[in-house]
Enzyme design. Sequence first.
Site, PDB file in Angstrom:
ATOM      1  N   CYS A  66      33.810  37.325  12.252  1.00 55.28           N
ATOM      2  CA  CYS A  66      35.044  36.540  12.231  1.00 55.28           C
ATOM      3  C   CYS A  66      35.112  35.958  10.832  1.00 55.28           C
ATOM      4  O   CYS A  66      34.430  34.973  10.537  1.00 55.28           O
ATOM      5  CB  CYS A  66      35.031  35.436  13.283  1.00 55.28           C
ATOM      6  SG  CYS A  66      36.502  34.381  13.178  1.00 55.28           S
ATOM      7  N   CYS A  90      36.299  32.209  10.702  1.00 52.57           N
ATOM      8  CA  CYS A  90      35.480  31.112  11.236  1.00 52.57           C
ATOM      9  C   CYS A  90      34.371  31.661  12.115  1.00 52.57           C
ATOM     10  O   CYS A  90      33.327  32.050  11.612  1.00 52.57           O
ATOM     11  CB  CYS A  90      36.355  30.113  12.000  1.00 52.57           C
ATOM     12  SG  CYS A  90      35.446  28.650  12.527  1.00 52.57           S
ATOM     13  N   SER A  91      34.610  31.738  13.436  1.00 54.60           N
ATOM     14  CA  SER A  91      33.478  32.054  14.310  1.00 54.60           C
ATOM     15  C   SER A  91      33.889  32.656  15.643  1.00 54.60           C
ATOM     16  O   SER A  91      33.132  32.569  16.602  1.00 54.60           O
ATOM     17  CB  SER A  91      32.678  30.775  14.551  1.00 54.60           C
ATOM     18  OG  SER A  91      33.531  29.795  15.109  1.00 54.60           O
ATOM     19  N   CYS A  92      35.089  33.235  15.753  1.00 53.43           N
ATOM     20  CA  CYS A  92      35.499  33.830  17.034  1.00 53.43           C
ATOM     21  C   CYS A  92      34.476  34.887  17.458  1.00 53.43           C
ATOM     22  O   CYS A  92      33.962  35.636  16.621  1.00 53.43           O
ATOM     23  CB  CYS A  92      36.892  34.449  16.932  1.00 53.43           C
ATOM     24  SG  CYS A  92      38.188  33.197  16.971  1.00 53.43           S
TER      25      CYS A  92
END
Lengths: 193, 93
Positions: A101, A104-106
């Site tokens: 991602c 960010c952090s999906c």
Amino acid sequence: MSGDHEDASISRRVRRLETLLEEKGVVTGGAVDEVLDAFLAGASPANGARVVARAWTDEAYRERLLTDGTAAVRELGFMDGSFQRLRVVENTDATHNVIVCTLCSCYPLALLGPSPGWYKSEAYRSRVVREPRSVLAEFGLRLPTSTDITVWDSSAETRYMVLPRRPEGTESLTEDELAALVTRNALIGTAAV
Amino acid sequence: MARINDVGGTQGFGAIDTTDDPEPFHADWEARVVGLFNALRAQGIFNTNEFRDAIEAIPPAAYLSMSYYERWFTAITTLLERKGVLESGELDD
């Protein structure tokens, strides 16, 4: 990034926020415990491993999984009620897949558990889309140059999971034994099985 | 214009620390922050998109100096102040 001193400072600030929210009647400490427990209980790489083992042993399921990942994992009781879509990408002789991602952090939390620190790092997010082959080598996965690498960038709406290749010589293993071979990094694509 | 979180393809972030692989948190406070986020969202105090925007709106220098869950904590407090749940500076008293 954070040293011990900073860690103690933010730890105090988090406690202070919890106290303030409790005093204001917004959120109780018990409610935080409850949602945190539920969050952790529903999220494990063992879930993704079960999906993979089913796909390895049931050709019709594999096809459904690759066609509509969300519906196929719901058959096994995962991601129920989630508004996110899951796309499962299959490793073959010719192509290796890896997920990231960049923004960010999906991450498909229900199937992979909480994501590791490195998945959320600027170094991984920035580099895996530019130089995936060397990034995978840093994880100890050295792919022949004849193998193409496809990098999948997650979004708020669409999450990805890798369907690793089934190792040779595993014909006699049960579904449970196969699931035990599947690591979280294999589901991200930074390892093979 | 891209914000600081949009790092895909950017050069210069160095090696990946593949050992940064906690199960699942580095410290208790990180878990509390995740719990608070989920509890506040469940109450409808903010939604996921507002939260994501609040993280992405952290000024670049601050964003890069923070750990992942420090960004979460910053976004939560920003939103609580914006929504009037917290007074500005109340957390620092």
